[in-house]
Design a protein around this motif. Structure first.
Motif, PDB file in Angstrom:
ATOM      1  N   UNK A 141       8.373  37.671 -39.370  1.00  0.00           N
ATOM      2  CA  UNK A 141       8.072  39.014 -38.898  1.00  0.00           C
ATOM      3  C   UNK A 141       6.595  39.181 -38.586  1.00  0.00           C
ATOM      4  N   UNK A 142       5.739  38.692 -39.479  1.00  0.00           N
ATOM      5  CA  UNK A 142       4.298  38.817 -39.278  1.00  0.00           C
ATOM      6  C   UNK A 142       3.834  37.956 -38.104  1.00  0.00           C
ATOM      7  N   UNK A 143       4.208  36.682 -38.108  1.00  0.00           N
ATOM      8  CA  UNK A 143       3.733  35.745 -37.082  1.00  0.00           C
ATOM      9  C   UNK A 143       4.228  36.138 -35.696  1.00  0.00           C
ATOM     10  N   UNK A 144       5.527  36.362 -35.555  1.00  0.00           N
ATOM     11  CA  UNK A 144       6.069  36.677 -34.239  1.00  0.00           C
ATOM     12  C   UNK A 144       5.690  38.081 -33.781  1.00  0.00           C
ATOM     13  N   UNK A 145       5.458  38.994 -34.738  1.00  0.00           N
ATOM     14  CA  UNK A 145       4.977  40.311 -34.350  1.00  0.00           C
ATOM     15  C   UNK A 145       3.621  40.226 -33.674  1.00  0.00           C
ATOM     16  N   UNK A 146       2.718  39.437 -34.258  1.00  0.00           N
ATOM     17  CA  UNK A 146       1.391  39.233 -33.676  1.00  0.00           C
ATOM     18  C   UNK A 146       1.500  38.553 -32.315  1.00  0.00           C
ATOM     19  N   UNK A 147       2.342  37.522 -32.229  1.00  0.00           N
ATOM     20  CA  UNK A 147       2.491  36.787 -30.971  1.00  0.00           C
ATOM     21  C   UNK A 147       3.075  37.672 -29.869  1.00  0.00           C
ATOM     22  N   UNK A 148       4.038  38.532 -30.235  1.00  0.00           N
ATOM     23  CA  UNK A 148       4.647  39.420 -29.233  1.00  0.00           C
ATOM     24  C   UNK A 148       3.638  40.428 -28.704  1.00  0.00           C
ATOM     25  N   UNK A 149       2.744  40.910 -29.563  1.00  0.00           N
ATOM     26  CA  UNK A 149       1.721  41.841 -29.106  1.00  0.00           C
ATOM     27  C   UNK A 149       0.696  41.142 -28.211  1.00  0.00           C
ATOM     28  N   UNK A 150       0.527  39.862 -28.422  1.00  0.00           N
ATOM     29  CA  UNK A 150      -0.483  39.123 -27.659  1.00  0.00           C
ATOM     30  C   UNK A 150       0.070  38.515 -26.376  1.00  0.00           C
ATOM     31  N   UNK A 151       1.268  37.941 -26.436  1.00  0.00           N
ATOM     32  CA  UNK A 151       1.787  37.175 -25.307  1.00  0.00           C
ATOM     33  C   UNK A 151       2.967  37.827 -24.578  1.00  0.00           C
ATOM     34  N   UNK A 152       3.515  38.917 -25.115  1.00  0.00           N
ATOM     35  CA  UNK A 152       4.607  39.591 -24.426  1.00  0.00           C
ATOM     36  C   UNK A 152       5.862  39.659 -25.263  1.00  0.00           C
ATOM     37  N   UNK A 153       6.584  40.778 -25.120  1.00  0.00           N
ATOM     38  CA  UNK A 153       7.777  41.015 -25.927  1.00  0.00           C
ATOM     39  C   UNK A 153       8.908  40.049 -25.582  1.00  0.00           C
ATOM     40  N   UNK A 154       9.255  39.977 -24.299  1.00  0.00           N
ATOM     41  CA  UNK A 154      10.445  39.235 -23.885  1.00  0.00           C
ATOM     42  C   UNK A 154      10.308  37.744 -24.171  1.00  0.00           C
TER      43      UNK A 154
ATOM     44  N   UNK B 136       7.854  44.405 -20.854  1.00  0.00           N
ATOM     45  CA  UNK B 136       7.631  45.836 -21.049  1.00  0.00           C
ATOM     46  C   UNK B 136       6.488  46.340 -20.162  1.00  0.00           C
ATOM     47  N   UNK B 137       6.746  47.317 -19.277  1.00  0.00           N
ATOM     48  CA  UNK B 137       5.683  47.863 -18.420  1.00  0.00           C
ATOM     49  C   UNK B 137       4.529  48.456 -19.229  1.00  0.00           C
ATOM     50  N   UNK B 138       4.850  49.093 -20.350  1.00  0.00           N
ATOM     51  CA  UNK B 138       3.800  49.682 -21.179  1.00  0.00           C
ATOM     52  C   UNK B 138       2.902  48.604 -21.770  1.00  0.00           C
ATOM     53  N   UNK B 139       3.512  47.481 -22.182  1.00  0.00           N
ATOM     54  CA  UNK B 139       2.710  46.376 -22.719  1.00  0.00           C
ATOM     55  C   UNK B 139       1.850  45.763 -21.623  1.00  0.00           C
ATOM     56  N   UNK B 140       2.413  45.594 -20.429  1.00  0.00           N
ATOM     57  CA  UNK B 140       1.649  45.029 -19.309  1.00  0.00           C
ATOM     58  C   UNK B 140       0.461  45.919 -18.959  1.00  0.00           C
ATOM     59  N   UNK B 141       0.676  47.229 -18.969  1.00  0.00           N
ATOM     60  CA  UNK B 141      -0.413  48.153 -18.675  1.00  0.00           C
ATOM     61  C   UNK B 141      -1.498  48.082 -19.738  1.00  0.00           C
TER      62      UNK B 141
ATOM     63  N   UNK C 244      -0.240  52.298 -31.896  1.00  0.00           N
ATOM     64  CA  UNK C 244      -0.456  52.063 -30.461  1.00  0.00           C
ATOM     65  C   UNK C 244       0.236  50.792 -29.991  1.00  0.00           C
ATOM     66  N   UNK C 245       0.419  50.672 -28.682  1.00  0.00           N
ATOM     67  CA  UNK C 245       1.213  49.597 -28.104  1.00  0.00           C
ATOM     68  C   UNK C 245       0.684  48.211 -28.468  1.00  0.00           C
TER      69      UNK C 245
ATOM     70  N   UNK D  15      -0.443  46.993 -31.146  1.00  0.00           N
ATOM     71  CA  UNK D  15      -0.053  46.460 -32.462  1.00  0.00           C
ATOM     72  C   UNK D  15       1.350  46.920 -32.865  1.00  0.00           C
ATOM     73  N   UNK D  16       2.119  47.436 -31.911  1.00  0.00           N
ATOM     74  CA  UNK D  16       3.427  48.023 -32.239  1.00  0.00           C
ATOM     75  C   UNK D  16       4.404  46.992 -32.794  1.00  0.00           C
ATOM     76  N   UNK D  17       4.519  45.848 -32.171  1.00  0.00           N
ATOM     77  CA  UNK D  17       5.440  44.813 -32.647  1.00  0.00           C
ATOM     78  C   UNK D  17       4.998  44.261 -33.994  1.00  0.00           C
ATOM     79  N   UNK D  18       3.683  44.041 -34.140  1.00  0.00           N
ATOM     80  CA  UNK D  18       3.142  43.573 -35.421  1.00  0.00           C
ATOM     81  C   UNK D  18       3.461  44.562 -36.529  1.00  0.00           C
ATOM     82  N   UNK D  19       3.254  45.852 -36.263  1.00  0.00           N
ATOM     83  CA  UNK D  19       3.502  46.890 -37.273  1.00  0.00           C
ATOM     84  C   UNK D  19       4.976  46.939 -37.664  1.00  0.00           C
ATOM     85  N   UNK D  20       5.861  46.971 -36.662  1.00  0.00           N
ATOM     86  CA  UNK D  20       7.289  47.086 -36.951  1.00  0.00           C
ATOM     87  C   UNK D  20       7.790  45.900 -37.759  1.00  0.00           C
TER      88      UNK D  20
END
Length: 402
Positions: free
Chosen positions: A58-71, A183-188, A333-334, A336-341
């Motif tokens: 959860x911690x590792x992939x949350x950080x990676x998703x916020x950095x490199x993209x959700x999908x 995610x368009x919001x993440x891309x923005x 905020x977007x 760190x959203x994946x990391x937080x969740x």
């Protein structure tokens, strides 16, 4: 199919497969214990190790998703827990089972928060609660799917064949990768973020101010209570009822189904209440109702009251599970959203996973009423903590939390 619906379908399918994967161990446990000649405590360690893997993932992939993209990262988590599950079927010792379940746990732990972040970023704020609830019921679908597959596969082919089915999510991962855009919001947010922000540790941002730290710790405690209550009820209540009400095994199975149905209805209902009245009012009402329902349920008598009461307890106590994705998504905020969740909910899952041990001790030393009083007290504690939750970033709290 529009983008919003695609995020829900992808996320609910991912959580369904995760729930299926986790429940495989429950259905296969007795066969694994028999084959490797281990005791119950050694077998029970499988679930604990899986939970530790979930926390790390959860911690590792949350950080990676916020950095490199959700999908992109979402598909990696699915592949990892699919591979870990399939490898479990090849284990030749209990130590190998531990290793492979740890790998599966890492993947499963990363999947939840990323899927919830995708949904939170795709849906408008006044509909995030119901979208989150649609995803959350996936875990219950996974339980049903695991039960059906276990009934068909275990008697004919044994426990190893059951885990080989776990490789199928890899196909789903490729479908997601091909058909779901980022995610368009993440891309923005990626375009707008400053270099200083990009270099800041994502995990540390959950504790970068007193206000944010209090919010993070409060949500961790709420998530812990959510998991502790669920585990305490679902693992021990069937045996409690068999003893106190003279329920047969088939009767306790019927109770499990009744409670699960109540949970699903509760999740779908909670999401709509959250959208209409806000997270604090929704959680406040359900937490108080859960405490009352659990406390009163200790005095239930008769088959009808036991079944109906179980559905009511499930409705309130697990209905709240549906809101955590939307709640956490609205508070952070977007970037760190994946990391937080992932971090918040998987810490809750790891700590709350020890609740059955404490409930077992209470039952052994006292009785069912004391155990239910303990669970009711947990919900009251969560209610008090919930009142302190505020938006982690500066500014006014969002409408979803008000």
């Amino acid at each position: 199919m529009d983008y919003r619906k695609k995020t829900v379908v992808a996320s609910v399918t991912g959580l369904t497969l995760e729930g299926m994967d986790i429940m495989f161990i429950s259905f296969a446990m007795s066969l694994i214990i028999a084959e490797f000649h281990i005791d119950l405590a050694t077998g029970g360690l499988i679930s604990s190790i899986t939970n530790i893997g979930m926390l790390l993932g959860g911690i590792v992939f949350g950080v990676l998703a916020d950095k490199y993209g959700r999908v992109k990262v979402f598909t990696y988590t699915i592949i990892l827990f699919a591979v870990g599950t399939a490898l479990t079927g090849l284990a030749t010792s209990i130590e190998q089972v531990y290793v492979f379940r740890f790998i599966a746990g890492i993947g499963a732990g990363g999947e939840y928060g990323i899927g919830m972040a995708l949904v939170a970023e795709a849906w408008p704020k006044n509909k995030q609660g119901r979208a989150s609830s649609y995803v959350s019921v996936g875990a219950q679908y996974g339980v049903i799917l695991a039960a059906l597959l276990s009934a068909m596969i275990l008697p004919a082919f044994g426990w190893r064949a059951l885990f080989f089915v776990g490789v199928l999510p890899v196909i789903f991962a490729f479908i997601v990768r091909k058909n779901l855009d980022e995610s368009p919001e993440w891309l923005a947010a990626q375009k707008q973020k400053k270099t200083a922000k990009a270099d800041k540790g994502k995990l540390l941002q959950l504790f970068d101010s007193p206000r944010t730290t209090c919010t993070t710790l409060a949500l961790i405690l709420m998530a812990t209570v959510q998991i502790a209550g669920y585990n305490g009820l679902m693992i021990w209540l069937p045996s409690m009822l068999q003893k106190s009400q003279g329920l047969s095994v088939s009767g306790s199975a019927l109770w499990t189904i009744s409670t699960a149905v109540g949970m699903i209805i509760g999740m779908l209902t909670f999401g709509r209440i959250m959208d209409r009245f806000g997270a604090k009012r929704a959680y406040g009402a359900f937490l108080i109702a859960s405490a009352c329902a659990v406390f009163l349920y200790a005095n239930a008598t008769g088959a009808v009251m036991v079944l109906v009461g179980g559905a009511i307890v499930g409705f309130f106590s697990n209905g709240m599970f549906a809101g955590y994705g939307a709640l956490i998504g609205s508070l952070y905020p977007v970037e760190i959203r994946s990391t937080a969740t992932n971090t918040i909910f998987n810490i809750g899952r790891a700590v709350g996973g020890f609740s059955p041990i404490l409930v077992g001790y209470i039952l052994q030393s006292y009785d069912m009423k004391v155990a239910m009083l303990y669970l009711a007290g947990l919900y009251c504690l969560s209610f008090l903590v919930m009142l302190t939750v505020k938006r982690a970033s500066a500014g006014k709290m969002t409408e979803a939390v008000a």
